[in-house]
Design an enzyme around this catalytic site. Sequence first.
Site, PDB file in Angstrom:
ATOM      1  N   ASP A   1       0.816  -1.212   0.000  1.00 46.32           N
ATOM      2  CA  ASP A   1       0.000   0.000   0.000  1.00 46.32           C
ATOM      3  C   ASP A   1       0.851   1.263   0.000  1.00 46.32           C
ATOM      4  O   ASP A   1       2.068   1.211   0.209  1.00 46.32           O
ATOM      5  CB  ASP A   1      -0.971  -0.003   1.194  1.00 46.32           C
TER       6      ASP A   1
ATOM      7  N   ASP B   1      -7.870  -2.734  14.136  1.00 48.80           N
ATOM      8  CA  ASP B   1      -9.250  -2.955  13.676  1.00 48.80           C
ATOM      9  C   ASP B   1      -9.349  -4.165  12.742  1.00 48.80           C
ATOM     10  O   ASP B   1     -10.372  -4.393  12.118  1.00 48.80           O
ATOM     11  CB  ASP B   1      -9.791  -1.693  12.979  1.00 48.80           C
TER      12      ASP B   1
ATOM     13  N   GLU C   1      -9.721  -1.784   5.312  1.00 49.54           N
ATOM     14  CA  GLU C   1     -10.377  -1.492   6.578  1.00 49.54           C
ATOM     15  C   GLU C   1     -11.659  -2.317   6.722  1.00 49.54           C
ATOM     16  O   GLU C   1     -12.147  -2.888   5.736  1.00 49.54           O
ATOM     17  CB  GLU C   1     -10.706   0.001   6.654  1.00 49.54           C
TER      18      GLU C   1
END
Length: 263
Positions: A67, A136, A143
């Site tokens: 990323d 998370d 995400e």
Amino acid sequence: MEIIIKATVAEAEQEVAAIMARQVRLKPSCTLGLATGSTPIGVYACLVAQHAAGGLDFARVTTFNLDEYVGLPADHPCSYRAFMREHLFSKVNVSPKHIHFPDGTASDIPAHCAAYEQAIRKAGGIDLQLLGIGRDGHIGFNEPSSSLASRTRIKTLTPQTVKDNARFFGSEAEVPRHVITMGVGTIMDSRQCVMLATGEGKADAVARMAEGPITADLPASILQMHPVCTLVIDSAAAARLKRRDYYNWVYENKPLWQRTGTV
Ligand code: PGA
């Protein structure tokens, strides 16, 4: 999923570096998927040390990073290109022409993402993908609520991830809101995945990932469906696992020929 619990962070880092070094020795022209963040820094230090000692040759290795932030030029100190240069690429003999990153400054982001996927395919796919996990449950920057079949694309960071990554930038306001990330599906196409997670802050995400249901609410949980996935954690990150004793038992009884020290 193989789950390896090491007593310390340093031992966990060494285990992951050994798995990666084994891959490079078995296939010197392999393609590695690489990760950034605090967690892999020690792994890269181990690989650099092995290279410096003359035991690890990256000359024919190809790399694809997971990323990159949108809007940060390659020479920005918080770009992931800068991170990789500092921790690995300036210290080993990877050829610059074999290094690939998503380009956060691309003018046509969807076209660039499609080209990144194409470049991975052209390189023969990723042999081994190194991963971290967000608190998370993100992998790459996928995400919660990311499609489990997603490909490389633009994503919006959660407020939690912005907060977590502010330590690299100085303040939350400076953290870009958008990133380009390999998709969950892109990661799942890798022939092998190795995740490193350390510290008590990751214990909840690790337990949900390894022992909870597979859900887009915790994208890393899809790794339960990966045929060759190893999770390496220290004892703090293992704190919430129910089957800890069994994972230790499996590791202690691992056949000699499967051990990383054998190649
Ligand atoms: P960290 O990030 O290594 O900085 O905790 C991991 C991740 O977000 O994947």
